[in-house]
Design an enzyme around this catalytic site. Structure first.
Site, PDB file in Angstrom:
ATOM      1  N   GLY A  71      36.453  -6.673  90.122  1.00  0.00           N
ATOM      2  CA  GLY A  71      35.066  -7.037  89.669  1.00  0.00           C
ATOM      3  C   GLY A  71      34.570  -8.147  90.348  1.00  0.00           C
ATOM      4  O   GLY A  71      33.340  -8.546  90.536  1.00  0.00           O
ATOM      5  N   THR A  72      35.365  -9.152  90.902  1.00  0.00           N
ATOM      6  CA  THR A  72      34.959 -10.434  91.471  1.00  0.00           C
ATOM      7  C   THR A  72      33.964 -10.089  92.738  1.00  0.00           C
ATOM      8  O   THR A  72      32.919 -10.503  93.012  1.00  0.00           O
ATOM      9  CB  THR A  72      35.823 -11.460  91.854  1.00  0.00           C
ATOM     10  N   GLN A 179      33.702  -5.696  81.272  1.00  0.00           N
ATOM     11  CA  GLN A 179      34.393  -5.981  79.799  1.00  0.00           C
ATOM     12  C   GLN A 179      33.730  -4.666  79.249  1.00  0.00           C
ATOM     13  O   GLN A 179      34.049  -4.472  77.794  1.00  0.00           O
ATOM     14  CB  GLN A 179      34.380  -7.173  79.282  1.00  0.00           C
ATOM     15  N   SER A 199      35.936  -3.112  87.065  1.00  0.00           N
ATOM     16  CA  SER A 199      37.148  -3.508  87.638  1.00  0.00           C
ATOM     17  C   SER A 199      38.296  -2.550  87.175  1.00  0.00           C
ATOM     18  O   SER A 199      38.357  -2.436  85.948  1.00  0.00           O
ATOM     19  CB  SER A 199      37.427  -4.667  87.077  1.00  0.00           C
ATOM     20  N   THR A 237      39.777  -0.092 105.905  1.00  0.00           N
ATOM     21  CA  THR A 237      40.332   1.268 105.361  1.00  0.00           C
ATOM     22  C   THR A 237      40.507   1.292 103.789  1.00  0.00           C
ATOM     23  O   THR A 237      41.038   0.378 103.218  1.00  0.00           O
ATOM     24  CB  THR A 237      41.735   1.251 105.785  1.00  0.00           C
ATOM     25  N   CYS A 325      40.994 -17.026  83.859  1.00  0.00           N
ATOM     26  CA  CYS A 325      40.829 -17.643  85.104  1.00  0.00           C
ATOM     27  C   CYS A 325      40.832 -19.067  84.968  1.00  0.00           C
ATOM     28  O   CYS A 325      40.803 -19.776  85.817  1.00  0.00           O
ATOM     29  CB  CYS A 325      40.040 -17.007  85.931  1.00  0.00           C
TER      30      CYS A 325
END
Ligand code: PLP
Length: 391
Positions: A71-72, A179, A199, A237, A325
């Site tokens: 997601g980031t 989310q 994510s 890759t 986080c």
């Protein structure tokens, strides 16, 4: 000791079917999806099947799916990639005060290089007003980025309405749906989004894999440079096992969504109702808004949230103080302060996020533990005055 995991917004366990789909791609099917021999072609076919599975979850075309590391990266690729691929004179972005740091921090980085960013406030229930989005538009606005569901509160943002505003103004529209995936139906056409982040590890796939949906016609510049993978949008890759797992997880998320969201809503509502009955001075944050089914964010006034998380963990109940986080951070949650909570109230708030493995029995067990733990911690607080029982 029985342990219950109520932190599914932080991460989810890999579904056994997802794991089963992934395992062969670590060992006997190890080919590089870009190789032209049979080993490579086998991996390519599986990666493309996963692309189709993810596209189906989103109502997108497979060619519009870009696999990333999570997601980031997807949020960064959407925001930085679009700005870098666009004309320099369009230098204004609209976002909200309650976005994840994966959106807020790239916006702040862009501010340091001359891009202007409007951070819209949200109402007391944690929802942005689409009227504010419209009023913030400028002739040089390039992008609107508004999350679909908030990770701390679960509040659902008016994405479809903002999509219409963006389309009328001819401005690109990104949504962080990390989310929302698996919790709400997503159809990129109906929502009117041009860029959408997902994510893997929030939908029972492994960590380290994600998706950016890029509407055909939207141009983004890669964040790192290398080969021509992912149609020149994300070199490197392909992480075939992760991608194949994410494809399977997307398929399962779609199939399970209706029954699972009804089941989780019942669990969450039972939990919230009982907490309000059994714990004095508890308050549900964002209760007045439409929310995804699995998330409860509750303020337990006079209690230090981190102390409560640790005390509950010692009794086998895992929850969190908000964004994973930011745990360990001194600052109260930016989401909770954005909905108007005082610092002490924000620090007293816990997030319980339910998921596939959770049962009514687990929720009832937690409900048997929570009031006593809150009461004990409150007795340590000089500010708390115990309500006097009237008989
Ligand atoms: N966006 C939101 C709303 C999130 O909740 C998270 C993770 O907590 C992310 C982005 C980041 O996703 P990832 O952990 O895959 O980098």
């Amino acid at each position: 000791m029985q342990r219950s995991y109520f932190d599914h917004n932080a991460t989810t366990p890999v579904d056994p079917e997802v794991l089963g789909a992934m395992v062969p791609w670590f060992s006997e099917k190890f080919g590089n999806a870009s190789s032209i021999h049979s080993f490579g072609q086998q991996a390519r076919a599986a990666v493309e099947q996963a692309r189709e599975q993810v596209a189906r979850l989103l109502g997108a075309r497979p060619a519009e799916i870009v696999f990333t590391s999570g997601g980031t990266e997807s949020d960064n690729l959407a925001i930085l990639g679009l700005v870098r691929a666009s004309r320099a004179e369009r230098k204004h972005i609209i976002t909200t005060a309650i976005e994840h740091s994966a959106v807020l921090n790239p916006c702040q980085a862009l501010e340091r290089s001359g891009v202007e960013v409007t951070y819209l406030p949200v109402g007391p229930e944690g929802v942005v007003d689409p009227g504010d989005v419209r009023r913030s538009l400028r002739p040089d606005t390039l992008l609107i980025s508004v999350m679909m569901a908030n990770n701390e509160l679960g509040t659902i943002q008016p994405i479809e309405e903002i999509g219409r505003i963006a389309a009328e103004a001819d401005v690109w529209f990104h949504t962080d749906a990390v989310q929302a995936a698996g919790k709400l139906p997503i159809d990129v056409g109906r929502l009117g989004v041009d860029l959408l982040s997902l994510s893997g590890h929030k939908i029972y796939a492994p960590k380290g894999v994600g998706v950016l949906y890029v509407r055909s016609g939207a141009r983004i510049e890669p964040l790192v440079w290398g080969g021509h993978h992912e149609r020149d949008r994300r070199p490197g890759t392909e992480n075939a096992p992760g991608i194949i797992g994410l494809g399977k997880a997307a398929e399962l998320a779609q199939a399970k969504l209706p029954a699972e969201s009804a089941r989780l809503a019942a669990l969450r509502d039972r939990f919230e109702r009982s907490v309000l009955e059994r714990v004095p001075a508890a308050r549900i944050n964002g209760a007045g808004a439409a929310r995804v089914a699995n998330t409860a964010n509750i303020a337990f006034s006079y209690v230090e949230g981190e102390a409560l998380v640790i005390a509950l963990d010692l009794k086998g109940v895992a929850c969190s103080t908000g964004a994973a986080c930011s745990s360990g951070a001194i600052e109260p949650s930016h989401v909770l302060t954005a909905i108007g909570l005082e610092s002490a109230e924000a620090r007293s708030s816990l997030r319980f996020s339910f998921g596939r493995g959770n049962t009514v029995e687990e929720v009832d067990r937690a409900l048997g533990i929570l009031p006593g733990v809150v009461d004990h911690l409150r007795e340590l607080s000089p500010l708390y005055k115990k309500p006097i029982a009237i008989s």
